[in-house]
Structures are given as C-alpha cells and as structure tokens.
Write an enzyme that holds these catalytic residues in place. Structure first.
Site, PDB file in Angstrom:
ATOM      1  N   ASP A 190      -5.906   2.171  -3.526  1.00  0.00           N
ATOM      2  CA  ASP A 190      -7.173   2.057  -2.801  1.00  0.00           C
ATOM      3  C   ASP A 190      -7.470   3.287  -1.945  1.00  0.00           C
ATOM      4  OD1 ASP A 190      -5.343   1.632  -0.762  1.00  0.00           O
ATOM      5  OD2 ASP A 190      -6.142  -0.318  -0.146  1.00  0.00           O
ATOM      6  N   SER A 205       0.821  -1.208   0.000  1.00  0.00           N
ATOM      7  CA  SER A 205       0.000   0.000   0.000  1.00  0.00           C
ATOM      8  C   SER A 205       0.859   1.264   0.000  1.00  0.00           C
ATOM      9  CB  SER A 205      -0.948  -0.045   1.203  1.00  0.00           C
ATOM     10  OG  SER A 205      -1.901   0.993   1.158  1.00  0.00           O
ATOM     11  N   ASP A 262      -2.517   6.383  -3.480  1.00  0.00           N
ATOM     12  CA  ASP A 262      -1.375   5.744  -2.830  1.00  0.00           C
ATOM     13  C   ASP A 262      -0.836   4.651  -3.737  1.00  0.00           C
ATOM     14  OD1 ASP A 262      -3.497   3.970  -2.497  1.00  0.00           O
ATOM     15  OD2 ASP A 262      -2.833   3.285  -0.537  1.00  0.00           O
ATOM     16  N   ASP A 318      -0.994   1.463  -4.035  1.00  0.00           N
ATOM     17  CA  ASP A 318      -1.812   0.391  -4.609  1.00  0.00           C
ATOM     18  C   ASP A 318      -3.187   0.868  -5.052  1.00  0.00           C
ATOM     19  OD1 ASP A 318      -2.912   0.687  -2.037  1.00  0.00           O
ATOM     20  OD2 ASP A 318      -3.488  -1.421  -1.935  1.00  0.00           O
TER      21      ASP A 318
END
Length: 447
Positions: A246, A103, A242, A244
C-alpha cells in the site's frame, strides 16, 4: 478516533506470540468480526488475504475458523497486496475484507486490517462493535448454519487487470526500463506483471519471499538495494513497495530518493497543469512544509490531516477532493481506488511523467523540501507525549527557539511502541539540535 483496546490507526498489530497477535485471539477476532459484519437476510461472506509472513498461515486458519463459527462464509485469496483485498471485497460484494499483514514491519510482527464492503477502512463505530463482541464468549452457531471456505484462484489476475484499468488505454511504458523492489512481500507476483504488460522493461529485486525476509533490507523502508540496482542497470526509475503493497517510493535514474511528499507534489502539480485536479490536496501533520508552500504557489489548496491514511481519506471525502498522501508513500487517489495502493500510485506518477514529457527530476524541482529531522523514541508503552508537563514545557522552549522559522510535532505511533519526535525548519543545524534535545526529554519522561 475514540479509545480502543485493540485497534490502532491501522488495525491491530504487534509481535507474533504476544497477545493480541496469538492464534487464540485471532480465533476470537474472527468470530467477533463475523458477528459484527453479518447482515440479516443474506448469506454473508468475508474475504481473507495476507502478505508473505510465515505466521500468516497460522492466523489465516484461526480467522477462518472463527468466521465459520459465526456462520460466515470465507473466501481465501492467499498472498495479495492490501489494496487488492480492498478492490476484491468490492467486486465480490463481500460483507468485509480482512488483511493479515504488519505492512512495513519485520517478519516477527503481524496484524489485521479490515475493509468495509465499499473497500474502505472501517469507521470507528464498526471497530467498536467488533471490540464489543470480543468481550463476549464464542458461541458457535447451529451446525447447519456454519460458514464454509473456498479459495479464489484467479485473484492475482483480477487485480492485475484492475491496476491496468486505472490508466488510459493508450498509455504505454514502451522504452522505459524500471527496477521494481517488491520487499519480498505481497506484490512479488503481481507488480512485475502489471508493468511488463504495459510495455516496460522490468528488472525485479525483493521478489523471493521465504516467510522470514519480508522488508529485510529491501522495500520502501530500505532503499539502498534499489538505488544500487537502478544505477547498476542504468534504469530510468526504481519503484519500491512495502511488504503489503500500500506504499510506494521511487528512485530516480541518478540514484536519488523520491519520497511520498515529492510524489504527492508531482501528481498534484501535473494534474493542475492539465486542468484536471479536482479541489485541493490533503497531507498530514508530517508532510514537509515545502509541499504546502509549493502547492500554494500554484494556487492549490492544502490541508493537513492526522497521521494515517484513514484520516487523509476522511478529509478528502469531507472536502470532495481527490488526492492525498503521506511522506511514507501512502497515497490515496480517489478517482482510481478507495485506499492507498502502491502499484496504482506508481502508475499515476508514471502517467504524469509521460504526459509532462519531463524527467522525474524536472517535475519535482518545483518544490524545495525544508530540513526535517525525525527521531523515533522506543517506549515500554505508548502514551500521549503532550499529556506530560515536562514534555510540554520542553516543546514550548523549542518552539520559542525556532520562532517562525520552524515547527515541531510529537506524537505516539499508532502501530508501534514509539514516540515520534519531528522538527522542521529552514536551518538544518537548529532542527537536528532541537529534535535531539526533545528526544532526550521524551526518553527521560518515559523511563
């Protein structure tokens, strides 16, 4: 959530090379997950996607081998946002989806997230089942039953079309100049297409991943570069994802930050004004009190969940509500998707802006954030801060000093060796003092 050996609030995460983030463990994890996900009487398949970390190649191969040894087919997606894996897991009718990502963490960390066939985070029981299989030695299935791997080349295009489908056909971004910050992460090749195909003029930063620069001074955890770009280009808005994809945060045309709490308020208040907000709103223990107060003035119910989008989703499902989120930019919009999705959330905010006919500043002016101070105390190992008498006593003293004018929250991070100390209230000086005093107590207790 019951005690787990490996799983935290958002999968398994750590520093690359330190157990469990090693190739050997990932091989075993792939096999264990394959055993847990297998359904009798059908050919089972699992999708694997990843962000742009260099270590993702290594872990992708290890997971693929473990799954194949369990007799499960693998479909490789390559670099894709976490919510894209959730969506594609549903559309391919897969047994599960796996995301290789840490993340918003730096490149030297990595981790694993799982999605169910419905595109939701795994429940506790299935995580426990995977951990049970991790306690067993790998046993390779019969040669004729081994899994095989294939690559899905059109995954990015499928996801781009899905994102566009979450707004009305007549919705357009014509005349709007947006700056996108893709954090050198998984959205770098899909987010610009989504917003350009909807008509926006798009400038892009943070879209040159090299395997090591993910989240490095860019993205939703480092907004300075986006602020400079928005002001320098005279853009209408900046959108930061960010690593990733999400999470999403925004920057207004004047360079001011718009955090997840404010975005949540904008979405909820505009839907309420249009008469299409179903039920209330779910925040977390960290959500600014200003959000709760502003929503209640509008007659909107508000509930706090534990920190983590999985817990937000749990409360949304329990109440049959639609919108929830966190200040970090994780937002769950259940009538659009099944998990936190930065691109979809950004589109919903832009839809609210266009439908309201107001600026971002005007829309968020309906709430006033209370002063809040967060201090992350790094510790050797995570522990429950409220399980230690010295910390409990310090919290009681701090709460007494604030009275009804504030609140305090201490919790262990679910993804990093940190104890998060948060104080919130009406007097900024008091809040900073209390947070710093509590952080010192936690540091002493952890040493």
């Amino acid at each position: 959530m019951t005690q787990r050996k490996y799983f935290g609030t958002d999968g398994i995460r750590g520093r690359v090379g330190d157990r469990p983030i090693t190739p050997e463990f990932m091989l075993h994890l792939g096999w264990a997950a394959g055993q847990a996900f297998k359904r009798e009487g059908q050919r089972n398949s699992v999708l694997i996607g990843k962000d742009t970390r260099l270590s993702g190649y290594m872990f992708e191969s290890a997971l693929e081998a473990g799954l194949a040894a369990a007799g499960v087919d693998v479909k490789l997606l390559g670099p894709m946002p976490t919510p894209a894996i959730a969506y594609l897991t549903r559309t391919f009718r897969a047994s599960a989806g796996i995301v290789i990502s840490a993340s918003h963490n730096p490149h030297h960390d990595n981790g694993i997230k799982f999605f169910s066939p419905a595109g939701t985070k795994l429940d506790d029981a299935l995580e426990a089942e995977i951990e049970r299989w991790l306690g067993q030695p790998i046993q390779v299935c019969e040669p004729e039953e081994l899994g095989k791997a294939a690559r899905i080349d059109d995954a990015p295009g499928r996801y781009v079309e899905f994102c566009k489908s979450t707004v009305p056909n007549e919705f357009t971004l014509d005349g709007m100049h947006l700056v996108l910050d893709c954090a050198h992460g998984a959205t770098y090749h899909v987010a610009p297409k989504v917003f350009r195909e909807l008509g926006a003029k798009v400038s892009v930063i943070g879209a040159e991943p090299d395997g090591l620069n993910i989240n490095l001074n860019v993205g939703s955890t480092h907004l300075d570069a986006l602020k400079q770009a928005v002001e320098g280009k005279g853009a209408d808005l900046g959108i930061a994802f960010d690593g990733d994809g999400d999470r999403v945060l925004m920057v207004d045309r004047d360079g001011s930050e718009v955090d997840g709490d404010e975005l949540l308020y904008i979405l909820a208040s505009q839907r309420q004004a249009e008469g299409r907000l179903k039920g209330g709103v779910v925040g977390t223990l960290m959500t600014n009190l200003g959000v709760e107060l502003a929503l209640r003035e509008l007659g909107v119910d508000f509930e706090r969940a534990k920190v983590g989008d999985r817990y937000v989703m749990e409360r949304l499902l329990a109440n049959n509500w639609v919108i929830g989120g966190e200040g970090s930019g994780h937002m769950v919009i259940r009538d659009c998707t099944t998990t936190g999705d930065g691109i979809v959330s950004a589109l919903q905010v832009l839809l609210a802006v266009r439908q309201a006919g107001k600026t971002m500043g005007e829309l968020r002016s309906g709430m006033s954030k209370l002063p809040q101070k967060m201090i992350n105390v790094r510790v050797a190992e995570r522990f429950d801060p409220l399980g230690r008498a010295d910390i409990v006593e310090a919290v009681a003293r701090a709460e007494a000093s604030l009275g009804d004018a504030g609140r305090i929250l201490l919790r262990a991070s679910g993804t990093e060796p940190l104890i998060r100390v948060m104080a919130e209230g009406r007097n900024a000086d008091d809040i900073v003092r209390v947070a710093e005093e509590l952080a010192q107590v936690v540091e002493r207790s952890a040493s």
